[in-house]
Design a protein around this motif. Structure first.
Motif, PDB file in Angstrom:
ATOM      1  N   LYS A 217       8.748   8.175 -16.355  1.00 47.06           N
ATOM      2  CA  LYS A 217       7.566   8.119 -17.174  1.00 47.06           C
ATOM      3  C   LYS A 217       6.889   9.327 -17.615  1.00 47.06           C
ATOM      4  O   LYS A 217       5.550   9.758 -17.871  1.00 47.06           O
ATOM      5  N   GLY A 218       7.694  10.556 -17.303  1.00 50.41           N
ATOM      6  CA  GLY A 218       7.374  11.944 -17.571  1.00 50.41           C
ATOM      7  C   GLY A 218       6.465  12.449 -16.753  1.00 50.41           C
ATOM      8  O   GLY A 218       5.729  13.459 -16.585  1.00 50.41           O
ATOM      9  N   VAL A 219       6.367  11.591 -15.287  1.00 47.63           N
ATOM     10  CA  VAL A 219       5.349  11.919 -14.363  1.00 47.63           C
ATOM     11  C   VAL A 219       6.052  12.031 -12.877  1.00 47.63           C
ATOM     12  O   VAL A 219       5.518  12.878 -12.110  1.00 47.63           O
TER      13      VAL A 219
ATOM     14  N   GLN B 239      13.810  12.180  -7.683  1.00 48.24           N
ATOM     15  CA  GLN B 239      14.126  12.159  -6.292  1.00 48.24           C
ATOM     16  C   GLN B 239      13.304  12.138  -5.397  1.00 48.24           C
ATOM     17  O   GLN B 239      13.788  12.088  -3.968  1.00 48.24           O
ATOM     18  N   ASN B 240      12.033  11.953  -5.708  1.00 48.14           N
ATOM     19  CA  ASN B 240      11.058  11.908  -4.540  1.00 48.14           C
ATOM     20  C   ASN B 240       9.660  11.335  -5.267  1.00 48.14           C
ATOM     21  O   ASN B 240       8.881  11.920  -5.905  1.00 48.14           O
ATOM     22  N   THR B 241       9.600  10.207  -5.085  1.00 46.02           N
ATOM     23  CA  THR B 241       8.490   9.328  -5.870  1.00 46.02           C
ATOM     24  C   THR B 241       7.128   9.406  -5.314  1.00 46.02           C
ATOM     25  O   THR B 241       6.033   8.993  -5.732  1.00 46.02           O
ATOM     26  N   ASN B 242       6.936  10.328  -4.287  1.00 36.26           N
ATOM     27  CA  ASN B 242       5.701  10.877  -3.788  1.00 36.26           C
ATOM     28  C   ASN B 242       5.232  12.289  -4.388  1.00 36.26           C
ATOM     29  O   ASN B 242       4.120  12.575  -4.551  1.00 36.26           O
ATOM     30  N   LEU B 243       5.943  12.737  -5.337  1.00 39.10           N
ATOM     31  CA  LEU B 243       5.962  13.979  -6.152  1.00 39.10           C
ATOM     32  C   LEU B 243       5.710  13.557  -7.560  1.00 39.10           C
ATOM     33  O   LEU B 243       6.372  13.038  -8.349  1.00 39.10           O
ATOM     34  N   PHE B 244       4.489  14.256  -8.076  1.00 35.23           N
ATOM     35  CA  PHE B 244       4.069  14.096  -9.538  1.00 35.23           C
ATOM     36  C   PHE B 244       3.692  15.101 -10.410  1.00 35.23           C
ATOM     37  O   PHE B 244       3.327  16.038  -9.849  1.00 35.23           O
ATOM     38  N   TYR B 245       4.271  15.191 -11.447  1.00 33.92           N
ATOM     39  CA  TYR B 245       4.058  16.299 -12.496  1.00 33.92           C
ATOM     40  C   TYR B 245       2.988  15.794 -13.450  1.00 33.92           C
ATOM     41  O   TYR B 245       3.143  14.853 -14.089  1.00 33.92           O
TER      42      TYR B 245
ATOM     43  N   GLU C 236       4.209  -0.752  -9.363  1.00 34.13           N
ATOM     44  CA  GLU C 236       5.308  -0.655  -8.553  1.00 34.13           C
ATOM     45  C   GLU C 236       6.470   0.077  -9.370  1.00 34.13           C
ATOM     46  O   GLU C 236       6.718  -0.121 -10.387  1.00 34.13           O
ATOM     47  N   ILE C 237       7.097   0.769  -8.624  1.00 37.27           N
ATOM     48  CA  ILE C 237       8.087   1.734  -9.053  1.00 37.27           C
ATOM     49  C   ILE C 237       9.451   1.197  -9.047  1.00 37.27           C
ATOM     50  O   ILE C 237       9.700   0.611  -7.719  1.00 37.27           O
ATOM     51  N   PRO C 238      10.252   1.010  -9.985  1.00 37.51           N
ATOM     52  CA  PRO C 238      11.420   0.318 -10.021  1.00 37.51           C
ATOM     53  C   PRO C 238      12.486   1.007  -9.393  1.00 37.51           C
ATOM     54  O   PRO C 238      11.881   2.353  -8.661  1.00 37.51           O
TER      55      PRO C 238
ATOM     56  N   ASP D  82      -2.072   5.090 -10.019  1.00 35.92           N
ATOM     57  CA  ASP D  82      -1.669   3.531  -9.785  1.00 35.92           C
ATOM     58  C   ASP D  82      -0.308   3.682  -8.976  1.00 35.92           C
ATOM     59  O   ASP D  82      -0.281   2.806  -8.190  1.00 35.92           O
ATOM     60  N   VAL D  83       0.573   4.473  -9.431  1.00 31.77           N
ATOM     61  CA  VAL D  83       1.483   4.411  -8.526  1.00 31.77           C
ATOM     62  C   VAL D  83       1.377   4.764  -7.028  1.00 31.77           C
ATOM     63  O   VAL D  83       1.755   4.178  -6.306  1.00 31.77           O
ATOM     64  N   MET D  84       0.482   5.890  -6.998  1.00 27.65           N
ATOM     65  CA  MET D  84       0.198   6.321  -5.548  1.00 27.65           C
ATOM     66  C   MET D  84      -0.456   5.346  -4.529  1.00 27.65           C
ATOM     67  O   MET D  84      -0.084   5.033  -3.619  1.00 27.65           O
ATOM     68  N   VAL D  85      -1.328   4.610  -5.384  1.00 37.68           N
ATOM     69  CA  VAL D  85      -2.108   3.453  -4.395  1.00 37.68           C
ATOM     70  C   VAL D  85      -1.322   2.046  -4.564  1.00 37.68           C
ATOM     71  O   VAL D  85      -1.659   1.351  -3.985  1.00 37.68           O
TER      72      VAL D  85
END
Ligand SMILES: Cc1cc2nc3c(=O)[nH]c(=O)nc-3n(C[C@H](O)[C@H](O)[C@H](O)COP(=O)(O)OP(=O)(O)OC[C@H]3O[C@@H](n4cnc5c(N)ncnc54)[C@H](O)[C@@H]3O)c2cc1C
Ligand SMILES: Cc1cc2nc3c(=O)[nH]c(=O)nc-3n(C[C@H](O)[C@H](O)[C@H](O)COP(=O)(O)OP(=O)(O)OC[C@H]3O[C@@H](n4cnc5c(N)ncnc54)[C@H](O)[C@@H]3O)c2cc1C
Ligand SMILES: NC(=O)c1ccc[n+]([C@@H]2O[C@H](COP(=O)([O-])OP(=O)(O)OC[C@H]3O[C@@H](n4cnc5c(N)ncnc54)[C@H](OP(=O)(O)O)[C@@H]3O)[C@@H](O)[C@H]2O)c1
Ligand SMILES: NC(=O)c1ccc[n+]([C@@H]2O[C@H](COP(=O)([O-])OP(=O)(O)OC[C@H]3O[C@@H](n4cnc5c(N)ncnc54)[C@H](OP(=O)(O)O)[C@@H]3O)[C@@H](O)[C@H]2O)c1
Lengths: 446, 446
Positions: free
Chosen positions: B300-302, B306-312, B341-343, B334-337
């Motif tokens: 989602k451009g965000v 490889q690491n879904t704790n990291l956001f741009y 839900e991340i697929p 909303d992903v962080m909290v």
């Protein structure tokens, strides 16, 4: 296991460290595992000229502050390597004040012959350093500036030789944010050609202000105004050059000075010096100092007081340059390999204090030259770096300063004698004020 | 334990992240432990204007590429926050293309009212980041840019919002190293006043070339030449402005173009875009992309693949700006909290591929605008960010592009209707071409 040595920066200081190890190897010593990180694509540090200003072609801060038509501002006889003379490199006498490209050729020549290029990772910047007190090991995070590829390295000894004339010190002046002309720091100056016919204001009263001001004069600037904070330089300037106390206010193109005078200017060049800046080091390992002959917290000006596995080269303000970096590099090498025994923290501290006290009492340039001469002597005496007649070099510094005060546009036409080979320099084929081609070819081949 | 969130950069994107958490808190959600690092002394990112170029007053790379007399280049109705309208901030209709200071006031106003300044550590640069796979924790090394004091922080989630229009992309051109005039990148352009009467060469054919070129025209430049690599912009330029294909060679003041023409220039401005550059991130966490609408590897451009704790945030090329950053920040929150839900990695990868395929097929600006509109819509639909009429914003982008092709010096005099409040903008009291004071006071009070 051989020690692992990291060196950050392959300018003259880092190159001296490589040469120091290579010199020992030639005499049979074991070579440590060496990795030298250099963010530029070539070595030479400041001497590796680039047209880039601000941010360079790899998105890194441009390192070199040098410019076209930069000629040595001290006699080359004062910086000569004791183990690689100008005679050895050029095969014949040359003049005392060569242009940048000629000195770059000289310093590169020595290390090219030493086969140490293989230790240098070019295009590689050090981003962060950690030290583990328990294991006594440095962790260095590096990054290829072109690809972004990062690596983690581990070292027993770390040498910081990143220079301290690269990150500009940029003070604020009221109204400067709307000055309509060009504003730059000396760090970003690359040539005075475009200032022909212009009125220039330089702020600062040290080497950069003097040299850029006189280059601008040589290139036909209409006027050069030098604005000082502490004291004027007082040279016998050409008639279109004046010294004024500090700027108090900019209003449009006009600058007001603290003596009530004012002037209109096309461009402002901030010759306000540089910062000791180490964005890759935790504060516990970072020098915090202005540009002085003896920054505190370094034993013999080299060994970090709180961590004797950490070394700084070239952190001083500089009368001596290349041969002082050598003296430091040889000293650092011998500390690393245990040839020089490091005294207790208390004794080191007392030694540092002695130098700092002497520094605090210094009056004028001659005493400063005496100070750094004694400092270099002490280092050289501690290692097998070839001894040379430091008293005659010190005398040369004083002659040079006298020549400058006699003739600021002519001092570079003087000739001097090498303290190492005894060779008398050749007068250059063209007087500095008339020399409009600063290439190696033109210099050597007339 | 509440999650620990690190945010690097307090430009519009980082500010959006702060506002997103604050908006949730107002609705009763728990506030995570937030630390936002901002290397400048104020927030606003690009919008925080500074006269500094290259290296700033703290020895850091100067961040903002903005300049005096910079006016919004898109209609403000396209970037309006859905949760903080222009009407709410200014209390009355204003024009569609306000100058920088007015937009700075608008974006600051929202966060000042949100009481989130306390989360920001100003004058603090992030130097290096590590991630521990085992503990799923980020270690962030930061440094106070003024004192050098360094600190180590630990986070569960990390947001990179450092922008990507700050590190100039500087290509080489044969002979440029001896061009005697001024050379700068658009990043270091601060105003065109001094180019009155001069012949300017701009390299590049995008927003910077267009806007700096037309500002120079407005300020009295004798001529403006725009040199393109791929294709000319083709606007109906004033008669003293011409487009030429790419420079092949500089010889003294002369530039040769690939069509055989040449010209003499006083200054060269490289409007050659910017680099995605993250000198504080290991390569495993770093975007490697040119300036495109959908850099790969971000779900989602965000979310870093490889690491879904990291956001741009804001890593895209931008039609939409402030409201897109909001959409992203609400999504990241909303992903962080765990609200979104991340697929699986595979599904994320398929989603990324879908966007990349569509991006590859894009033809022309209208389709690009459609693309980013759909992207923003998808994000907004996934969170409680206030919905607004994105189709009308998309239509507005297309009107704007048509206005530009009709009248490149006049498009900023157009008025547009807010998609959020329905308010019609006021014509500005002065046409852009005649507006010589870009201050907030003059803008608001006439
Ligand atoms: C304008 C100017 C003119 C001068 N003229 C003279 C002169 O005429 N005669 C003279 O004797 N001295 C002169 N000097 C003094 C100069 O400081 C020394 O000659 C010499 O260059 C210092 O060497 P150094 O290796 O300590 O530092 P530098 O020459 O500054 O080299 C440091 C090196 O470290 C690298 N580096 C920095 N950060 C990193 C990083 N994070 N990771 C990896 N690599 C990094 C740089 O790219 C650079 O190559 C001049 C200095 C300036 C600024
Ligand atoms: C010349 C120019 C003109 C523009 N004009 C417009 C316009 O008219 N309208 C429009 O909508 N958009 C415009 N933009 C687009 C602009 O990118 C966005 O408006 C917006 O500023 C992007 O916000 P950001 O927060 O993503 O990045 P930025 O605004 O770039 O902010 C990033 C922040 O991160 C900080 N930072 C960077 N590195 C570090 C570090 N290591 N540690 C700590 N902090 C760090 C910086 O100091 C900065 O504050 C323009 C851009 C440019 C370059
Ligand atoms: N080869 C060459 O021709 C050449 C040319 C240029 C430079 N260099 C070398 O480059 C190095 C750096 O020289 P440099 O002259 O750039 O730096 P420098 O010797 O450190 O001098 C800095 C100057 O800036 C002034 N300054 C600092 N802050 C100021 C402020 N806020 N307002 C006004 N003035 C301020 C200082 O004034 P105070 O005296 O008041 O502190 C001082 O005059 C030296 O090693 C020099 O030899 C060589
Ligand atoms: N408010 C304002 O008025 C204003 C003003 C300026 C900028 N901005 C904003 O700033 C951001 C950046 O805009 P930008 O124009 O600086 O960057 P950009 O949109 O990324 O454009 C980069 C340009 O540089 C060219 N280029 C890249 N490498 C080149 C090379 N080696 N040789 C020749 N040309 C090369 C590209 O050409 P190709 O097309 O061939 O790739 C392209 O034209 C945008 O968001 C813009 O909206 C706003």
């Amino acid at each position: 296991m051989s020690i692992r040595v990291g060196i950050i920066g392959a300018g003259p200081s880092g190159m001296a460290q490589l040469r120091a190890f290579e010199a020992a190897r030639k005499q049979g010593a074991a070579m440590p595992e060496i990795t030298c990180f250099e963010k530029q694509s070539d070595w030479g540090g400041q001497w590796n000229y680039s047209w880039h200003t601000g941010i360079d072609g790899a998105g890194e801060s441009a390192h070199s502050s040098m410019y076209r038509h930069l000629w040595s501002n001290g006699p080359k006889e004062c910086l000569e390597f004791a183990d690689y003379t100008f005679d050895e490199h050029f095969g014949r006498p040359i003049s005392s004040f060569p242009p940048r490209a000629v000195l770059f050729d000289y310093i590169s020549g020595r290390v090219e012959k030493s086969d140490v290029r293989k230790y240098v990772r070019f295009n590689t910047a050090v981003r962060w350093v950690n030290y583990d007190e328990a294991t006594e090991v440095f962790t260095v995070e590096s990054q290829n500036v072109k690809t972004g590829a990062s690596e983690t390295h581990v070292f027993d000894k770390l040498v910081v030789s990143t220079g301290h004339f690269s990150v500009p010190n940029i003070p604020e002046f009221e109204g400067i944010n709307t000055f309509p002309g060009e504003i730059m720091h000396a760090h970003d100056f690359r040539g005075a050609e475009r200032f022909a016919g212009k009125d220039l204001l330089m702020i600062g009263s040290s080497y950069s202000a003097e040299d850029i001001g006189m280059q601008a004069h040589k290139m036909g600037a209409a006027s050069v105004t030098l604005s000082y904070r502490s004291s004027p330089m007082g040279y016998d300037w050409p008639s279109s050059t004046v010294e004024r106390p500090l700027v108090t206010l900019f209003e449009g193109r006009t600058a007001q000075f603290s003596d009530g005078t004012s002037g209109e200017f096309d461009a402002v060049i901030l010759c306000t010096g540089y910062l000791h800046k180490y964005p890759f080091l935790p504060s516990t390992m970072t020098i915090s100092s202005s540009n002085v002959l003896y920054p505190g917290n370094l034993y013999k000006g080299v060994v970090w007081q709180q961590n004797t596995n950490l070394f700084y080269l070239g952190a001083q303000d500089q009368y001596y340059t290349f041969n002082m970096f050598d003296a430091q590099a040889w000293f650092a090498r011998d500390v690393m390999v245990g040839k020089i025994e490091i005294p207790t923290a208390e004794d080191r501290s007392a030694d540092i204090s002695r130098w700092l006290e002497r520094q605090n009492a210094l009056k004028g340039h001659d005493e400063e030259s005496d100070f750094q001469t004694d400092y270099v002597r002490e280092l050289i005496n501690a290692t097998d770096y070839p001894e040379f007649d430091l008293d005659s070099v010190n005398a040369l510094f004083k002659d040079w300063m006298r020549h400058k005060s006699e003739d600021i546009l002519g001092y570079r036409d003087q000739t001097h004698r090498s303290a190492i080979t005894g060779t008398m320099s050749e007068p250059h084929h063209t007087r500095w004020i008339n020399a409009m081609d600063d290439s190696l070819e033109r210099y050597l081949n007339g």
